[in-house]
Design an enzyme around this catalytic site. Sequence first.
Site, PDB file in Angstrom:
ATOM      1  N   ASP A  23       0.823  -1.213   0.058  1.00  0.00           N
ATOM      2  CA  ASP A  23       0.099  -0.135  -0.042  1.00  0.00           C
ATOM      3  C   ASP A  23       0.764   1.156  -0.030  1.00  0.00           C
ATOM      4  O   ASP A  23       2.220   1.212   0.184  1.00  0.00           O
ATOM      5  CB  ASP A  23      -0.934   0.077   1.212  1.00  0.00           C
ATOM      6  N   SER A  24       0.404   2.385  -0.390  1.00  0.00           N
ATOM      7  CA  SER A  24       1.113   3.636  -0.576  1.00  0.00           C
ATOM      8  C   SER A  24       1.388   4.052   1.249  1.00  0.00           C
ATOM      9  O   SER A  24       2.256   4.966   1.355  1.00  0.00           O
ATOM     10  CB  SER A  24       0.388   4.568  -0.804  1.00  0.00           C
ATOM     11  N   CYS A  26      -4.167  -1.512  -2.115  1.00  0.00           N
ATOM     12  CA  CYS A  26      -4.232  -0.267  -2.396  1.00  0.00           C
ATOM     13  C   CYS A  26      -5.240   0.052  -3.613  1.00  0.00           C
ATOM     14  O   CYS A  26      -5.092  -0.468  -4.747  1.00  0.00           O
ATOM     15  CB  CYS A  26      -2.963   0.315  -2.628  1.00  0.00           C
ATOM     16  N   GLU A  68      -3.090   9.078   7.752  1.00  0.00           N
ATOM     17  CA  GLU A  68      -1.543   9.343   7.958  1.00  0.00           C
ATOM     18  C   GLU A  68      -1.357   9.931   9.118  1.00  0.00           C
ATOM     19  O   GLU A  68       0.021   9.722   9.784  1.00  0.00           O
ATOM     20  CB  GLU A  68      -0.988   9.302   6.673  1.00  0.00           C
ATOM     21  N   CYS A 122     -10.980   3.057  -0.493  1.00  0.00           N
ATOM     22  CA  CYS A 122      -9.597   3.342  -0.234  1.00  0.00           C
ATOM     23  C   CYS A 122      -9.094   2.838   0.746  1.00  0.00           C
ATOM     24  O   CYS A 122     -10.070   2.555   1.819  1.00  0.00           O
ATOM     25  CB  CYS A 122      -9.492   4.874  -0.271  1.00  0.00           C
ATOM     26  N   HIS A 150      -7.400   3.324   3.347  1.00  0.00           N
ATOM     27  CA  HIS A 150      -7.257   3.952   4.384  1.00  0.00           C
ATOM     28  C   HIS A 150      -8.698   4.264   5.186  1.00  0.00           C
ATOM     29  O   HIS A 150      -8.776   4.487   6.215  1.00  0.00           O
ATOM     30  CB  HIS A 150      -6.768   5.324   4.075  1.00  0.00           C
TER      31      HIS A 150
HETATM   32  N1  DGL Z   1      -4.748   3.401   0.459  1.00  0.00           N
HETATM   33  C1  DGL Z   1      -4.794   3.625  -0.783  1.00  0.00           C
HETATM   34  C2  DGL Z   1      -5.844   3.306  -1.725  1.00  0.00           C
HETATM   35  O1  DGL Z   1      -6.458   2.496  -1.195  1.00  0.00           O
HETATM   36  C3  DGL Z   1      -4.146   4.752  -1.167  1.00  0.00           C
HETATM   37  C4  DGL Z   1      -4.310   6.317  -0.716  1.00  0.00           C
HETATM   38  C5  DGL Z   1      -3.578   7.289  -1.229  1.00  0.00           C
HETATM   39  O2  DGL Z   1      -2.047   6.956  -1.053  1.00  0.00           O
HETATM   40  O3  DGL Z   1      -3.783   8.341  -1.828  1.00  0.00           O
HETATM   41  O4  DGL Z   1      -6.342   3.907  -2.436  1.00  0.00           O
END
Ligand code: DGL
Length: 270
Positions: free
Chosen positions: A9-10, A72, A151, A184, A186
Amino acid sequence: MNKPIGVIDSGVGGLTVVHELMRQLPREKLIYLGDTLRCPYGPRTSEEIRRFTWEMVEFLLTKDIKMLVIACNTATAYTLNELQNQLTIPVVGVIQPGARAAIKSTLNDHVGIIGTEGTIRSNAYTEALNMIKPELYISSLACPTFVPMVEQGMLSGEIARLTVADALYPLKDFPDMDTLILGCTHYPLLKDVIQEVVGPQVTLISSSEETARETSTILEINQMLNDGLEHCHHQFFTTGDIDIFTSLTNRIFNSSIENLRSVSIEKAVI
Ligand code: DGL
């Protein structure tokens, strides 16, 4: 097969998928990489998202992974097809599982999608949903403020609620929505606040459960499940600051992560 499963993931969002993989596949060893240093991916160009994702994948391939989970949505939207075509190991993303879970959930076919700018711009969710059920009513919305909030560990409280309410305000034009995809990884960390804002009549969908199920099925079909009995030691890597990653994961999961190391994966661009 006792090799590890790689998860990328990012940042910390993919840990929501890790959590579910640990629950559904307790005998599997996981190696997680979060590209925290370059998070968020959402506002980046498709070229950057592809390059960064490949750098993460190349790092995990050096760890001899047997399967890759792209935890991600943004990376899934831009790289799933090419990774599936070019790697010799199975690759799973989070978008198709999320779409399937939403279709299972909706009773009136009104499905909302929230995600990063990159994911929404790619149209990947709408295509995945329409592929299964073309007669859906779909509304999608980018929420660029959510990933930085997560984050930074801002997961609750009045400022979080106001920020989420402000971002989701356009959904008022889609009043019959009964299902909202958290597109997402997150966003499940903001689930309580999002639920409060959209109301109890809306079912929130996070793709982690369905993604873990798909991972489990693929491993089983290909006879790749871990058949050893030894305790699995997961490994975690971040491209960013270890202390920030640790304090955030402690807050998010209420337990500390062992085996966390910082790593540099960026290649020089020629
Ligand atoms: N958690 C990621 C997603 O599902 C990336 C969020 C990001 O880095 O902008 O898209």
